[in-house]
Design an enzyme around this catalytic site. Structure first.
Site, short mmCIF file in Angstrom:
data_model
loop_
_atom_site.label_atom_id
_atom_site.label_comp_id
_atom_site.label_asym_id
_atom_site.label_seq_id
_atom_site.Cartn_x
_atom_site.Cartn_y
_atom_site.Cartn_z
N CYS A 16 49.47 32.85 80.58
CA CYS A 16 49.29 34.03 81.55
C CYS A 16 47.96 34.03 81.97
O CYS A 16 47.55 33.96 83.18
CB CYS A 16 49.91 35.21 80.94
SG CYS A 16 51.40 35.40 80.40
N ASP A 424 6.40 33.52 70.92
CA ASP A 424 5.11 34.01 71.47
C ASP A 424 4.30 34.97 70.52
O ASP A 424 4.99 35.44 69.76
CB ASP A 424 5.39 34.85 72.78
CG ASP A 424 4.04 35.56 73.36
OD1 ASP A 424 3.15 34.77 73.56
OD2 ASP A 424 4.23 36.70 73.43
N ASP A 631 8.33 38.66 75.05
CA ASP A 631 8.73 40.14 75.38
C ASP A 631 9.55 40.20 76.87
O ASP A 631 9.99 41.23 77.29
CB ASP A 631 7.28 40.87 75.65
CG ASP A 631 6.53 40.04 76.96
OD1 ASP A 631 7.15 39.20 77.72
OD2 ASP A 631 5.36 40.35 77.07
N ASP A 635 6.80 36.17 79.62
CA ASP A 635 7.17 35.01 79.17
C ASP A 635 8.61 34.63 79.93
O ASP A 635 9.18 33.59 79.64
CB ASP A 635 7.60 35.02 77.64
CG ASP A 635 6.48 35.46 76.81
OD1 ASP A 635 5.36 34.63 77.07
OD2 ASP A 635 6.51 36.08 75.82
#
Length: 878
Positions: A16, A424, A631, A635
């Site tokens: 289906c 980071d 963050d 970045d």
């Protein structure tokens, strides 16, 4: 492109799903269509200039199913599901009550119970089976007819054909065989009725289990309070949350749930954010702190200024992300989709062939019909359609409860393949805000008889001078004073020189605070502080000088500190065999200090924001599958370049939009937990697909050979769906700590490690034992003078640094008495290049450390440098 969700009705199996998806994708202007059997929803991306919603609805209708736009009111959707489940339950009970006498008749015949012989009467059995077949089973006929008209046969066709064959054969044997002179071969009304009952019962259990897969989403939805108390015109009004407007003052009493996102205007309390961020410990909140709607206030009253409301609130955005993820598909589902596309026609062919072979070759029409019915019933591909979406629903829901927001099934699958993580530094490994780390009093030779200022006096004066500044370093000083409960004095004659410092008077005495440059401009002698300044700056700290008009009184060392969870999170990743890199724009020495504290071996330093993506791409070119954690704002290019972007933050809009995964708490341990959750979820999906294929691949041959009664086939088919969903639900017991135990500790004793910092293979052809890779000699971008001279930052040629050794050593340190001393000695040791993993044993007075990048003949020189650094910190070495 616009995106819309449709509620799809009538789907029962993987076939289906394939038919509805195909119909939607065939609409001109449709960019993407994704249909989920578990949620019974379709998500479509379409061009509104080429098509519209009605065209999409019509395409679903033509494929044999019905559709309508998904209800915006989630409570309305839940109510419809409850009504559907209740109706299914009632029909299952009625069907079971009508089928029970038929089963009893079969048992009575086998046991020769004469008192129940009336149950063998064809009219009695017809009366019991007919309501089950054509009233309770009407749903199968409706959907089967619709899908057959559209040329998309699904599970309902198999059930309708199988039960109808058994019912019709029983009617023929019971009422027409004798009159036509044909010997009847028995009644099979119990087969048709019991199959329908079992299918319905399986559907009921399946719906209940599917409901549990979205428990996490329901809990999130239930977090939103219905009412809020606001202050308007001097009055307190209790109003519906939907009537709160931005800027309203919302009163939150102790024990109450915070109704909206906002900022605390007054009051202090602790807030339980566990259901939103996964943080189990209540978070202290005071003035200016942000709060999230749906979290629970603990002991104090708060007045909150309403911020983001409705669909813009953090909770609503989290719910949207989870809903999107739970309605998505993982790439592993493609195999099941391909099989489902040809499955039902293939089963119809097998059933027909079974009947013909038994009848024509074996001369047994009765066995042919029964075997064909068994094939039709056991082959329903329900489990195939539920195998992947149910596991994804549980996995993404479990992640949401931990504060891990995973955008879709494809990302959930990809996370388990990560073998390198780039972090980071600021805000990811570290807190992202500077704090006062050390306070050093400066006493000139002529001050031997005078009493120097104490730490609290120094902080009091410094905080008074910095109180009105918003500079991060100034805030660090003020916060340090407030945390220690130090009274902040009023400063008069305040003067600020941007970027340099401030000055002012306290009780008539002038004081100055700022950089060493500012001190010199103010004609203050800094010579006695120079040694301390150099030592602290070499350890990666930023220094603030406090002085009177004549001399420097103190050096305040400020630095960003790593998060409490960072070291443990990095250890978890390394234990899993994942290479961890830290990327930063900081200088190499400062970066090395943070990296050593966090336990990171691979450093990419002095990397400009625009070059971070290039460094991530370098790792990918080396064959890594890379996750980048940052963050979500600065970045963004690196997050987009990585195979998996992870945003660390408190659920900010940008973080949720730019990355595939958002960690609400910014806890590095959750990166490892995400990878573990992905691996476990994929394991469950593979198990589900195996069992779904196993039932059919084993069951169909048994049924075709006449070794499987249709009733047993119906039970097996129902059980297959329930078992697959139940297996997915077992994922709720996932424990990251237990999952991590299956990984063996990695690494070798330092004495035995031959480390190749370039990441090349050693002479034996094996990768270097440390598992670390080198990018631009491990420290990112070199400055021009380094590259021109062919030397690295230590002044050695690349050839000299290719093959290096590590060794573990220790020295005795005298004068240590507390954790402050411990930290000071460890930081001093970490500032020396080539010193790795310094660790102090306070009781024994011993400093353990490892020497790396050391060549024969210069280890003694490094140890002397280490001793000098420890002595400069104020301690004696032996």
């Amino acid at each position: 492109m616009d995106i819309i969700q449709l509620d799809i009705q009538g789907m029962t199996c993987a076939s289906c799903v394939g038919h509805v998806e195909k119909a939607l994708k065939n609409v001109d202007g449709t960019d993407m269509a994704n249909v989920n059997l578990a949620t019974e929803k379709a998500t479509i991306s379409y061009d509104p200039e080429k098509t519209d919603i009605q065209a999409l609805l019509d395409s679903v209708s033509k494929s044999g199913y019905s559709a309508r736009p998904a209800a915006e009111d989630r409570s309305e959707t839940e109510e419809k599901k409850r009504r559907k489940l209740k109706k299914l339950k009632v029909h299952t009970i009625i069907s079971a009550l009508l089928s029970a006498p038929l089963v009893l008749a079969m048992a009575a015949m086998l046991l020769s119970i004469e008192s129940l012989s009336f149950l063998h009467n064809p009219w009695v059995q017809l009366a019991l089976a007919t309501p089950v077949q054509f009233w309770i089973g009407l749903r199968f006929y409706k959907t089967a007819w619709a899908t057959l008209k559209a040329g998309n046969p699904g599970m309902d066709v198999l059930v309708a054909l199988g039960t109808s064959a058994a019912y019709a054969y029983s009617v023929f044997n019971g009422f027409f065989a004798d009159s036509l002179g044909i010997e009847g071969s028995g009644l099979y009304f119990e087969a048709s009725a019991v199959i329908i009952t079992l299918v319905l019962f399986g559907k009921y259990l399946e719906e209940m289990a599917k409901g549990k897969t979205s428990d996490a989403l329901k809990k999130l939805m239930n977090l939103q309070p219905e009412q809020a108390t606001v202050k308007r015109g001097g009055e307190e009004l209790v109003i519906p949350v939907r009537d709160v407007i931005q800027g309203d003052y919302v009163l939150v009493r102790p024990g109450g749930r915070i109704p909206v996102d906002g900022k605390v205007l007054s009051g202090a309390s602790a807030v339980d954010e566990s259901m939103v961020t996964g943080e189990s410990i209540p978070v202290e909140k005071a003035e200016r702190d942000d709060v999230i709607g749906g979290t629970v206030n603990s002991y104090g009253s708060l007045i909150v200024e309403a911020g983001n409301l409705g669909s813009d609130s953090v909770l609503s955005r989290i719910i949207s992300v989870v809903e999107e993820a739970q309605g998505s598909k993982a790439p592993i589902q493609k195999l099941a989709d391909k099989v489902a596309g040809i499955f039902v026609p293939a089963v119809l062919g097998i059933a027909l062939l079974t009947f013909l072979l038994w009848w024509l070759a074996g001369g047994n029409m009765n066995s042919g019909i029964i075997s064909a019915v068994a094939v039709l019933v056991i082959a329903c591909p329900c489990a195939l359609g539920l195998a992947t979406p149910t596991a994804i629903m549980v996995g993404t829901g479990l992640g949401a409860q931990r504060g891990i927001l995973i955008k879709n099934g494809e990302i959930l699958q990809a996370a388990g393949k990560i073998n390198a993580v780039v972090l980071d530094k600021t805000g990811t490994v570290t807190q992202g805000r500077p704090v006062v780390r050390e306070i050093h009093r400066i006493q000139e030779p002529g001050d031997a008889g005078s009493q120097p200022l104490g730490d609290e006096e120094i902080l009091s004066i410094a905080a008074g001078l910095e109180y009105h500044s918003e500079h991060p370093l100034a805030r660090a000083v003020v916060d340090a004073a407030e945390e220690r409960g130090i009274e902040i004095p009023h400063i008069s004659d305040f003067r600020s020189v941007p970027g340099k410092g401030v000055s002012g008077s306290l009780n008539g005495a002038r004081h100055i605070i700022g950089t060493s440059t500012f001190m010199k401009e103010e004609h203050i002698d800094t010579r006695e502080a120079e040694t301390q300044l150099r030592e602290l700056e070499n350890r990666g700290m930023t220094c603030i000088l406090l002085a009177d008009p004549r001399k420097v009184l103190s050096v305040i060392a400020v630095a960003d500190s790593i998060k409490e969870s960072s070291r443990e999170g990095i250890e978890m990743l390394k234990k899993m065999g994942i290479d961890v890199y830290m990327i930063t724009g900081d200088n190499r020495r400062s970066a090395a200090s943070i990296a050593r504290e966090a336990g990171i071996d691979n450093i990419l330093a002095e990397v400009l924001p625009e070059d971070k993506a290039r460094e991530v791409e370098k790792l990918r070119e080396q064959g890594y599958t890379v996750a980048m954690a940052g963050d979500g704002v600065n970045d963004a290019p690196a997050l987009a370049t990585a195979d998996l972007g992870i945003a660390m933050g408190q659920g900010t809009d940008i973080a949720m939009e730019t990355a595939e995964i958002t960690l609400m708490r910014g806890d590095l341990r959750e990166i490892a937990n995400t990878i573990l959750l992905s691996q476990r979820s994929m394991a469950k999906i593979r198990q589900n697909l195996f069992w779904a294929f196993f039932y059919n691949s084993v069951g169909i041959p048994f049924a075709a050979l006449g070794m499987l009664n249709p009733v047993i086939a119906g039970a097996a088919m129902a059980f297959s769906s329930v078992s697959v969903v139940s297996n997915s639900l077992s994922l709720k017991r996932f424990d990251p700590a237990k999952a991590l135990k299956r990984f063996k500790p990695v690494g070798l004793p330092a004495e035995s490690v031959n480390k190749d910092t370039s990441g090349n293979k050693d002479s034996s052809g094996n990768k270097d034992s440390s598992g670390s890779k080198n990018i631009e000699a491990r420290f990112g971008n070199r400055n021009q003078s380094d590259s021109e001279t062919g030397q690295n930052s230590s002044g050695e040629s690349p050839e000299q640094t290719t093959n290096t050794k590590e060794s573990t050593m220790q020295i005795q340190v005298q004068g240590m008495s507390c954790n402050h001393c411990k930290m000071a000695v460890e930081n001093a040791a970490a500032s020396v290049e080539g010193i790795k993993s310094p660790s102090v044993d306070l009781e024994k007075g011993i400093l353990d450390f490892e020497l790396e990048n050391v060549h024969e003949g210069n280890s003694a020189e490094r140890v002397e440098q280490l001793k000098a650094a420890v002595q400069n910190a104020g301690y004696e070495t032996v």
